[in-house]
Motif scaffolding. Structure first.
Motif, PDB file in Angstrom:
ATOM      1  N   UNK A 104      30.745 -23.541 -47.409  1.00  0.00           N
ATOM      2  CA  UNK A 104      31.307 -22.438 -46.466  1.00  0.00           C
ATOM      3  C   UNK A 104      32.625 -22.366 -46.816  1.00  0.00           C
ATOM      4  N   UNK A 105      33.514 -23.200 -46.820  1.00  0.00           N
ATOM      5  CA  UNK A 105      34.883 -22.901 -47.190  1.00  0.00           C
ATOM      6  C   UNK A 105      34.888 -22.229 -48.646  1.00  0.00           C
ATOM      7  N   UNK A 106      34.576 -22.291 -49.523  1.00  0.00           N
ATOM      8  CA  UNK A 106      34.464 -21.798 -50.976  1.00  0.00           C
ATOM      9  C   UNK A 106      34.337 -20.042 -50.758  1.00  0.00           C
ATOM     10  N   UNK A 107      33.100 -19.993 -50.091  1.00  0.00           N
ATOM     11  CA  UNK A 107      32.610 -18.664 -49.854  1.00  0.00           C
ATOM     12  C   UNK A 107      33.574 -17.785 -48.907  1.00  0.00           C
ATOM     13  N   UNK A 108      34.110 -18.293 -47.945  1.00  0.00           N
ATOM     14  CA  UNK A 108      35.047 -17.580 -47.290  1.00  0.00           C
ATOM     15  C   UNK A 108      36.309 -17.242 -47.932  1.00  0.00           C
ATOM     16  N   UNK A 109      36.798 -18.383 -48.548  1.00  0.00           N
ATOM     17  CA  UNK A 109      38.041 -18.127 -49.617  1.00  0.00           C
ATOM     18  C   UNK A 109      37.749 -16.980 -50.533  1.00  0.00           C
TER      19      UNK A 109
END
Length: 327
Positions: A104-109
């Protein structure tokens, strides 16, 4: 060049009730906290007519359709990126598969970087919704929504997941003193074991869709623990919060035979005998990080280090996904 960063997270109560197969029937509730460990995305235009991707693998392709990384491919499609001279690289403070919400962090970044490149301002809620759409609707991952939302918003945050797919977001109403004590008394240890959250969550998803009585009742109980944890934290009763973590873990581990293993059970028992009031595996389970609440930090740290576990110190993050460099 554009560099964005997105925080990883820990769950403080109610984890698992953010999966659509549950909340669309019963609504979900959880508390999550962003921490100062990050996923970074670097994006810049090159002079080569290729799309260059650098992550755990290295890709050089001439069209979006050729990209193997599913999140990158679908993010470029979603935002209708039509350039073919782009380099995207990712780095992380802690590698994937450890239960801290790295996907999820990868996708939002990544989405934040792409929006920035297109000179779009995007609100954290819209960013979280796009990330959820990409992972849950487009890629059909059997996961929940907390990772994308806490990465986008940051802080110590309560989320209510409604049957109509709306998500209510509210800061945890915690005093500064309680927050600092919580931050000091939570300890995080890497088990040395990685796993795929999708594999464990798929079993939960299937059973919930089948209206499995045991699974539904388990998630009801976990949701109630999340609400009790909120009350304890907001009233400053950290000892009760720690004990609720233990109750949470005892019920969470019943959801799947792959939730824990012999080594994890031994470490957990050791911690509880040496100052921990409660603890749990962060994320879906099966490996990753063990988190404990303790008021005897030195004793617990010594024992778990002697047992071969590596501690990762952290602080809470209150900025969420942000642009670090834009030039």
């Amino acid at each position: 060049m554009i560099i964005t960063r997105s925080p990883l997270r820990i769950t403080l109560g109610g984890g698992g009730t953010d999966v659509p197969s549950y909340y669309r029937e019963h609504s979900g509730f959880l508390i999550a906290a962003a921490i100062d460990k990050y996923v970074y995305i670097t994006l810049h235009n090159t002079f080569v007519a290729e799309l260059i991707l650098k992550y755990s693998k290295h890709e050089r392709v001439t069209s979006i359709d050729e990209i193997q990384h599913p999140i990158v491919r679908e993010a470029l499609r979603l935002l209708k990126v039509n350039v073919t001279n782009l380099e995207i690289a990712s780095m992380a403070d802690i590698h994937a598969g450890t239960g801290l919400g790295s996907s999820g962090s990868f996708t939002t970044a990544l989405l934040k970087a792409l929006h920035t490149s297109q000179k779009h301002l995007i609100h954290p809620r819209e960013l979280a919704e796009q990330a959820c759409h990409l992972e849950l609707d487009v890629l059909k991952e059997p996961i929940g929504k907390q990772d994308q939302y806490i990465a986008a918003f940051g802080g110590l945050t309560c989320f209510r997941f409604m049957p109509n797919d709306q998500v209510e977001v509210s800061p945890l109403k915690i005093s500064s003193e309680t927050m600092y004590n919580l931050e000091d008394n939570l300890v995080l240890f890497f088990t040395g074991q990685s796993r795929s959250a999708s594999n464990i969550l798929k079993d939960q998803d299937v059973k919930t869709k089948q209206n499995d009585k045991e699974m539904i009742e388990n998630l009801h109980f976990i949701k109630d623990i999340g609400r009790q944890s909120k009350d304890a934290l907001e009233s400053g009763d950290l000892s009760t919060f720690g004990k609720l973590m233990n109750i949470h873990w005892e019920h969470k581990r019943k959801r799947s035979p792959n939730m824990s293993n012999g080594a994890i059970d031994e470490w957990y028992t050791l911690a509880m005998k040496n100052g921990a009031l409660g603890g749990k595996l962060i994320g879906a389970g099966g490996g990753g990080f063990l988190m404990f609440y303790t008021e005897e930090k030195s004793r617990l740290r010594h024992v778990l280090r002697e047992a071969g576990l590596r501690e990762v110190r952290f602080r809470f993050d209150f900025e969420g996904t942000k642009v670090v460099i834009q030039s």
